[in-house]
Motif scaffolding. Structure first.
Motif, PDB file in Angstrom:
ATOM      1  N   GLU A  10       5.365 -39.178  42.489  1.00 29.24           N
ATOM      2  CA  GLU A  10       6.767 -39.572  42.346  1.00 29.24           C
ATOM      3  C   GLU A  10       7.507 -38.636  41.391  1.00 29.24           C
ATOM      4  O   GLU A  10       8.630 -38.213  41.648  1.00 29.24           O
ATOM      5  CB  GLU A  10       6.846 -41.007  41.829  1.00 29.24           C
ATOM      6  N   GLY A  13       8.124 -35.227  42.896  1.00 31.09           N
ATOM      7  CA  GLY A  13       9.211 -35.353  43.865  1.00 31.09           C
ATOM      8  C   GLY A  13      10.571 -35.406  43.189  1.00 31.09           C
ATOM      9  O   GLY A  13      11.540 -34.795  43.669  1.00 31.09           O
ATOM     10  N   GLU A  14      10.654 -36.113  42.073  1.00 30.94           N
ATOM     11  CA  GLU A  14      11.911 -36.172  41.323  1.00 30.94           C
ATOM     12  C   GLU A  14      12.306 -34.797  40.788  1.00 30.94           C
ATOM     13  O   GLU A  14      13.481 -34.416  40.827  1.00 30.94           O
ATOM     14  CB  GLU A  14      11.785 -37.170  40.177  1.00 30.94           C
ATOM     15  N   ALA A  17      13.548 -32.601  43.635  1.00 30.04           N
ATOM     16  CA  ALA A  17      14.905 -32.989  44.031  1.00 30.04           C
ATOM     17  C   ALA A  17      15.932 -32.424  43.050  1.00 30.04           C
ATOM     18  O   ALA A  17      17.012 -31.972  43.456  1.00 30.04           O
ATOM     19  CB  ALA A  17      15.012 -34.508  44.102  1.00 30.04           C
ATOM     20  N   TRP A  18      15.586 -32.454  41.766  1.00 32.73           N
ATOM     21  CA  TRP A  18      16.468 -31.862  40.743  1.00 32.73           C
ATOM     22  C   TRP A  18      16.575 -30.353  40.953  1.00 32.73           C
ATOM     23  O   TRP A  18      17.667 -29.776  40.890  1.00 32.73           O
ATOM     24  CB  TRP A  18      15.900 -32.170  39.360  1.00 32.73           C
ATOM     25  N   TYR A  19      15.449 -29.701  41.228  1.00 30.12           N
ATOM     26  CA  TYR A  19      15.408 -28.252  41.413  1.00 30.12           C
ATOM     27  C   TYR A  19      16.211 -27.826  42.636  1.00 30.12           C
ATOM     28  O   TYR A  19      16.878 -26.786  42.624  1.00 30.12           O
ATOM     29  CB  TYR A  19      13.953 -27.808  41.551  1.00 30.12           C
ATOM     30  N   ASP A  20      16.176 -28.616  43.688  1.00 30.67           N
ATOM     31  CA  ASP A  20      16.932 -28.284  44.897  1.00 30.67           C
ATOM     32  C   ASP A  20      18.422 -28.125  44.602  1.00 30.67           C
ATOM     33  O   ASP A  20      19.127 -27.380  45.289  1.00 30.67           O
ATOM     34  CB  ASP A  20      16.730 -29.368  45.961  1.00 30.67           C
ATOM     35  N   TYR A 191       7.749 -26.138  42.926  1.00 25.84           N
ATOM     36  CA  TYR A 191       7.480 -26.995  41.773  1.00 25.84           C
ATOM     37  C   TYR A 191       7.212 -26.149  40.528  1.00 25.84           C
ATOM     38  O   TYR A 191       7.728 -26.461  39.448  1.00 25.84           O
ATOM     39  CB  TYR A 191       6.282 -27.907  42.043  1.00 25.84           C
ATOM     40  N   PRO A 214      15.557 -35.070  34.540  1.00 27.65           N
ATOM     41  CA  PRO A 214      14.994 -35.870  35.636  1.00 27.65           C
ATOM     42  C   PRO A 214      13.727 -36.611  35.232  1.00 27.65           C
ATOM     43  O   PRO A 214      13.318 -37.558  35.919  1.00 27.65           O
ATOM     44  CB  PRO A 214      14.722 -34.842  36.727  1.00 27.65           C
TER      45      PRO A 214
END
Length: 354
Positions: A10, A13-14, A17-20, A191, A214
């Motif tokens: 999890e 994944g968070e 999502a922040w990096y994107d 990542y 995040p």
């Protein structure tokens, strides 16, 4: 606070999502949006950037990287380059053994692997100048292998995330274990860059921006109020000071006398001013007999293990001077102060500003 061990997937994944959304733009990086379309990083550019970034900032490396890749677009181009040209382009980045190993590695990849980098950690580790960190970074970022990348940014993030107060460098193995627990099998290259970006932009050494992080919720140091004081570091021993003398000689026509340093040792293979040894009491060692004048002032420079103070002596270079094999006469039109190592450029700046 969430259980870090049970929520690793999890949390990764968070962070992804922040990096994107917040990934830093760098000339050697393939953005998350580009990777999503199937574009893959160039291993040559990843390797080159990682070698340049060792003990150097992103801001300092950017222009060097662009110049290198413009002049030598592929590893085969770099392998065929003249040593002196590469060392000249490297001037100012410091830690010149990296530049020598850069050429050794490029030539190994060119000669033994037809210009193709190995795609595994173990294979990369066999190349000249590539250590555990660099091998992990290249295999992760360039080849999407789930290797654990541990630089200073990641060390800081892990020490705060787990509120670890044992000092660096002794605690590195523990921090690497914690980082490995969070490294995902999905998008490990993104990542690795994400966690380094987190440390560089949010979980900064001073005044970390915990409110927009995040990983704010699971961060043990944020809860304990200790984030700003981590990571702990073992106090460094004071650096000794060494002294030296450099000799700047210019002819009436504007020709300079420079000397190429031995391949091994500090500034190895670089052109610089002739000079003495660097020690507690350097003996004068002028390159030719002349009425050498003390320029006044001094040059101060700090290397990894010591401080250096240089006395600058000047004289006119006699016409018809016959240099030693290690020396070179550089005419005015071919003299580029920017190609000198930083400490040698400081001596020239002192001369120019006299």
């Amino acid at each position: 606070m969430r259980d870090l061990n049970s929520n690793a997937a999890e949390m990764s994944g968070e962070l992804l999502a922040w990096y994107d959304i917040h990934a830093r733009e760098m000339p050697w990086r393939v953005s998350p949006a580009e990777r999503a379309t199937g574009i893959r990083p160039d291993p040559y550019k990843v390797w080159l950037s990682e070698v340049m970034l060792q003990q150097t900032t992103v801001a300092a490396v950017r222009e060097y990287f662009l110049r290198f890749t413009s002049r030598w677009p592929t590893v085969l181009d770099l392998a065929a380059a003249e040593d002196a040209d590469v060392m000249s382009e490297w001037a100012g980045l410091g830690y010149y053994a990296r530049a020598r190993n850069l050429l050794k590695c490029a030539r190994t990849v060119a000669d033994e692997r037809e210009g193709v980098f190995p795609d595994s950690y173990d294979g990369l580790l066999k190349l000249p100048g590539i250590g555990p960190y660099t091998a992990a970074a290249i295999s992760s970022i360039a080849f999407d292998q789930p290797e654990t990348v541990l630089d200073g940014n990641v060390e800081r993030v892990m020490s705060r995330l787990h509120d670890i107060h044992d000092p660096l460098p002794e605690v590195k193995p523990v921090l690497k274990e914690r980082a490995a627990e969070l490294t995902p099998a999905r998008r490990p290259g993104d990542y690795a860059q994400a966690v380094m970006d987190l440390g560089a932009t949010i979980c900064t050494p001073r005044s970390p921006a915990c409110g927009i992080c995040p990983w704010r919720a699971p961060c043990a140091a944020r809860v304990a109020g200790t984030a700003a004081e981590l990571p702990k570091k073992t106090p460094k021993k004071p650096k000794p000071t060494r002294y030296g003398i450099v000799y700047l000689a210019e002819s009436a026509a504007g020709t300079w006398l420079l000397e190429r340093r031995p391949d091994k040792g500090l500034l190895g293979g670089m052109l610089g001013w002739p000079g003495s040894e660097w020690n507690e009491a350097p003996a004068p060692n002028p390159p030719f007999a002349a009425d050498w004048q003390d320029l006044g002032g001094e040059v101060r420079h700090t290397f990894t293990h010591f401080h250096l103070i240089l006395q600058v002596m000047t004289a006119e270079l006699p016409e018809g001077f016959n240099p030693d094999p290690a020396q070179e006469l550089i005419p005015r039109h071919g003299f580029r102060p920017a190609s000198l190592p930083t400490v040698m450029r400081k001596a020239f700046d002192l001369y120019r500003g006299r």
